[in-house]
Motif scaffolding. Sequence first.
Motif, mmCIF file in Angstrom:
data_model
loop_
_atom_site.group_PDB
_atom_site.id
_atom_site.type_symbol
_atom_site.label_atom_id
_atom_site.label_comp_id
_atom_site.label_asym_id
_atom_site.label_seq_id
_atom_site.Cartn_x
_atom_site.Cartn_y
_atom_site.Cartn_z
ATOM 1 N N ASP A 53 0.842 -1.196 0.000
ATOM 2 C CA ASP A 53 0.000 0.000 0.000
ATOM 3 C C ASP A 53 0.883 1.254 0.000
ATOM 4 N N ASP A 54 0.721 2.100 -1.005
ATOM 5 C CA ASP A 54 1.569 3.288 -1.135
ATOM 6 C C ASP A 54 1.386 4.259 0.023
ATOM 7 N N ASN A 55 0.147 4.452 0.472
ATOM 8 C CA ASN A 55 -0.100 5.396 1.550
ATOM 9 C C ASN A 55 0.513 4.915 2.863
ATOM 10 N N ASN A 56 0.443 3.616 3.123
ATOM 11 C CA ASN A 56 1.062 3.071 4.331
ATOM 12 C C ASN A 56 2.581 3.266 4.299
ATOM 13 N N PHE A 57 3.186 2.995 3.131
ATOM 14 C CA PHE A 57 4.632 3.189 3.007
ATOM 15 C C PHE A 57 4.985 4.663 3.175
ATOM 16 N N ARG A 58 4.202 5.543 2.559
ATOM 17 C CA ARG A 58 4.462 6.981 2.651
ATOM 18 C C ARG A 58 4.414 7.450 4.103
ATOM 19 N N SER A 59 3.402 7.002 4.857
ATOM 20 C CA SER A 59 3.284 7.429 6.241
ATOM 21 C C SER A 59 4.438 6.879 7.085
ATOM 22 N N ALA A 60 4.857 5.640 6.811
ATOM 23 C CA ALA A 60 5.950 5.043 7.583
ATOM 24 C C ALA A 60 7.268 5.770 7.342
ATOM 25 N N ILE A 61 7.594 6.040 6.074
ATOM 26 C CA ILE A 61 8.832 6.754 5.759
ATOM 27 C C ILE A 61 8.784 8.174 6.330
ATOM 28 N N SER A 62 7.618 8.794 6.329
ATOM 29 C CA SER A 62 7.480 10.134 6.893
ATOM 30 C C SER A 62 7.816 10.130 8.383
ATOM 31 N N GLU A 63 7.336 9.128 9.095
ATOM 32 C CA GLU A 63 7.621 9.036 10.532
ATOM 33 C C GLU A 63 9.105 8.809 10.785
ATOM 34 N N LEU A 64 9.737 7.967 9.960
ATOM 35 C CA LEU A 64 11.163 7.706 10.125
ATOM 36 C C LEU A 64 11.992 8.935 9.757
ATOM 37 N N SER A 65 11.569 9.667 8.726
ATOM 38 C CA SER A 65 12.300 10.888 8.369
ATOM 39 C C SER A 65 12.214 11.911 9.492
ATOM 40 N N ALA A 66 11.068 11.971 10.165
ATOM 41 C CA ALA A 66 10.920 12.886 11.300
ATOM 42 C C ALA A 66 11.840 12.471 12.437
ATOM 43 N N ALA A 67 11.981 11.175 12.668
ATOM 44 C CA ALA A 67 12.898 10.704 13.710
ATOM 45 C C ALA A 67 14.323 11.145 13.414
ATOM 46 N N TRP A 68 14.732 11.043 12.151
ATOM 47 C CA TRP A 68 16.085 11.465 11.775
ATOM 48 C C TRP A 68 16.265 12.969 11.981
ATOM 49 N N VAL A 69 15.283 13.762 11.532
ATOM 50 C CA VAL A 69 15.387 15.223 11.661
ATOM 51 C C VAL A 69 15.416 15.643 13.126
ATOM 52 N N LEU A 70 14.554 15.059 13.938
ATOM 53 C CA LEU A 70 14.458 15.470 15.343
ATOM 54 C C LEU A 70 15.697 15.079 16.142
ATOM 55 N N THR A 71 16.290 13.916 15.821
ATOM 56 C CA THR A 71 17.480 13.484 16.570
ATOM 57 C C THR A 71 18.755 14.107 16.015
ATOM 58 N N LYS A 72 18.913 14.147 14.690
ATOM 59 C CA LYS A 72 20.167 14.592 14.087
ATOM 60 C C LYS A 72 20.217 16.099 13.873
ATOM 61 N N ARG A 73 19.107 16.721 13.551
ATOM 62 C CA ARG A 73 19.122 18.148 13.258
ATOM 63 C C ARG A 73 18.713 18.985 14.472
ATOM 64 N N PHE A 74 17.742 18.526 15.250
ATOM 65 C CA PHE A 74 17.318 19.249 16.445
ATOM 66 C C PHE A 74 18.039 18.772 17.705
#
Length: 296
Positions: A53-74
């Motif tokens: 499911d494309d929407n499920n994959f999109r939401s999962a990658i979005s959550e992981l990208s947020a984890a990277w931004v919040l830990t590495k950039r913030f």
Amino acid sequence: THDLPSNSEVEWKLPTLIAQQNAWSDYLRAGFACGMFNGEKGDELRCRLQGMDDNNFRSAISELSAAWVLTKRFGLALTPYPPGRQGRTLEFRAGTAHGSIDLEVKNPLSLDMDDPTLDGTDWMPNFSKRLGRSMRDAEEQFGDSGPNVLIIAGLLIDGSISWGKEDFVRVLYGTSGIRPPVNPGGTGVYAPGQVFFPNGAFLRTRDDNGDHRNPDGLLSNRRVSAVISVVEFMVDGRTESGSDEPRVVCSIRVYHNPNAVHPLDENLGKGFPQFCRRGQRMVWTTPQTNVEPDGP
């Protein structure tokens, strides 16, 4: 049957595909490091990544990208899947010097594509409606104990959807228009000029029917302290070997809610452009011509 891409097409796309793969690898490592793949919620995240499911994959990658931004950039330490309001589950909780912050991640394009209320009459997804829906969903998830931040993730795989700062300002704060030189009272005329209509999610007090949005007459979306936009884009980058290869970077901006019950400390996003209240105005804290490498 479908024709296979030619060698020239593969060679042209391969560097960008490798760059995207490298970014996703970084996101996955950040997710594992903060515990996103633990427990039942971790199993559910794996299923969304591995499913069709494309929407499920999109939401999962979005959550992981947020984890990277919040830990590495913030530079935040994250606890995944904290409890939210009325039994709901949020994405993250971050500890800071001023207390904890709850965070939720949404990709507006992962909403139900078959919902006719989210899009216009053409094929293009309606960003305004989808961002507004994401805001309402987050408002119902967040509690009242402290600052709450909504992360809006825009991915390269979303295509040519507009994710610019003007879109966020319009949806969150309001729109500008031209005042005609006409006095509704019938006496004299107004000087023509530009006026601002506070009809965005953070400012408006009434719904589309003219009714107060909350029974107490207060503004809605007061639980959302700020919205952080995290939008991927591709740039050419110099490697250690001296060659130019594309890489994925994230444009990051912070939009503060001037009416939040628990305002977000501006120091949290001091390294990024922030749209903040100064007196009776909302202003950018960082000149918009100097936001590299986080975005154009």
